[in-house]
Design an enzyme around this catalytic site. Structure first.
Site, PDB file in Angstrom:
ATOM      1  N   CYS A  91       0.838  -1.200   0.000  1.00 35.45           N
ATOM      2  CA  CYS A  91       0.000   0.000   0.000  1.00 35.45           C
ATOM      3  C   CYS A  91       0.876   1.254   0.000  1.00 35.45           C
ATOM      4  O   CYS A  91       0.599   2.224   0.705  1.00 35.45           O
ATOM      5  CB  CYS A  91      -0.977  -0.004   1.164  1.00 35.45           C
ATOM      6  SG  CYS A  91      -0.262  -0.391   2.779  1.00 35.45           S
ATOM      7  N   GLY A  92       1.938   1.209  -0.781  1.00 35.36           N
ATOM      8  CA  GLY A  92       2.783   2.387  -0.935  1.00 35.36           C
ATOM      9  C   GLY A  92       3.469   2.783   0.365  1.00 35.36           C
ATOM     10  O   GLY A  92       3.923   1.938   1.138  1.00 35.36           O
TER      11      GLY A  92
END
Length: 294
Positions: A91-92
């Site tokens: 998720c980055g």
């Protein structure tokens, strides 16, 4: 230089990865709608509770009978950092941005000679912080089995154990770390002190919600009942904000990964075609040279 077979296998591998990232993007987009709605629905209640408690607390400010959750223990030596992150990655920079804010806060407190303890809600926060603050992490709350977060989950798993630790005198100040959801591409790492309670003051000239109330029972009794609940409400709100932020960050990260995979496939296919053309050209040259030799 890789062979044609190696390039073909690499293209197939990247295409398979692209299908996975595209699927994860679509799943995150579907989950984001529900998570965003839950986070936005929780904001008015949490903000209104803060406002009501601020009004009640103002009437007992400086009073010796004020609850410890409002007045504090009289010391700020022991700090507990409640770090809320996700249970999963991909998720980055969502998890690392929250951990980075908590890490900076912990370093600042240690530089002042304070005692720091860390309670992680979510496995990824623990993974990021354990190398530097492994000895300071007192517990990790696992929320992987919670499919649809409810207030009872936040209260029973985090809120009440936190209040129990405070009553035992294990810490004086608790700061909550989470990511506030703004949009799919913007999640703001946030630090909020929840013990003792700190309420935002109205800006100069801002209209206050105006009526003067008389409370029955007394303010002290109301605060004694509402302040513990407010701790769980703020934690629940933070977890909902995190849920929406996680899905937004994952959707954005998987979209970027899908685009990058597409670009990589294009480059690999170009290399494959060039190498294939060069091989065909070499074979033609060999055939023509052999014919001329005859």
């Amino acid at each position: 230089m890789p062979s044609l077979k190696d390039l073909k296998n690499r293209i197939a591998s990247v295409k398979a990865t692209q299908k996975i990232t595209k699927a994860m993007q679509m799943v995150a987009a579907a989950k984001l709608r529900r998570a965003q709605s839950a986070a936005e629905d929780a904001r008015p209640y949490a903000e209104r509770m803060d406002e009501v408690l601020a009004n009640v607390a103002a009437s007992v400010a400086g009073d010796d009978s004020a609850p410890a959750l409002l007045a504090g223990t009289g010391s700020d030596q022991n700090h507990l950092l409640l770090v809320c992150t996700a249970e999963r990655g991909l998720c980055g920079g969502f998890n690392s941005s929250i951990a980075r804010l908590a890490r900076a806060h912990a370093r600042s407190l240690k530089a002042e000679g304070k005692t720091v303890k860390i309670l992680c809600v979510g496995k990824k926060g623990f993974d990021v912080l354990k190398n530097e603050f492994g000895d300071d992490i007192i517990d990790v709350v696992d929320m992987r089995d919670v499919k649809h977060l409810r207030f009872n989950d936040a209260e029973m798993r985090v809120g009440r154990p936190l209040l129990f630790k405070f009553e035992k005198g294990e810490f004086d100040v608790c700061t909550l770390f989470y990511a506030r959801f703004q949009s799919v591409v913007t999640q703001v790492p946030t630090a909020q002190q929840i013990i003792p309670a700190v309420f935002e003051e109205k800006a100069d000239g801002e209209k206050k919600s105006g009526a003067i109330y008389e409370y029955e029972p007394g303010e002290e009794e109301i605060l004694a009942d509402l302040l513990p609940r407010n701790v769980s409400v703020q934690i629940y709100r933070a977890l909902l904000e995190n849920g929406a932020s996680e899905q937004g960050a994952r959707m954005s990260a998987m979209d970027n990964a899908t685009r990058n995979a597409g670009e990589m496939i294009g480059k690999l296919e170009m290399s494959y075609n060039r190498q294939r053309q060069a091989q065909i050209t070499n074979e033609l040259i060999e055939i023509i040279s052999g014919a001329e030799a005859l």
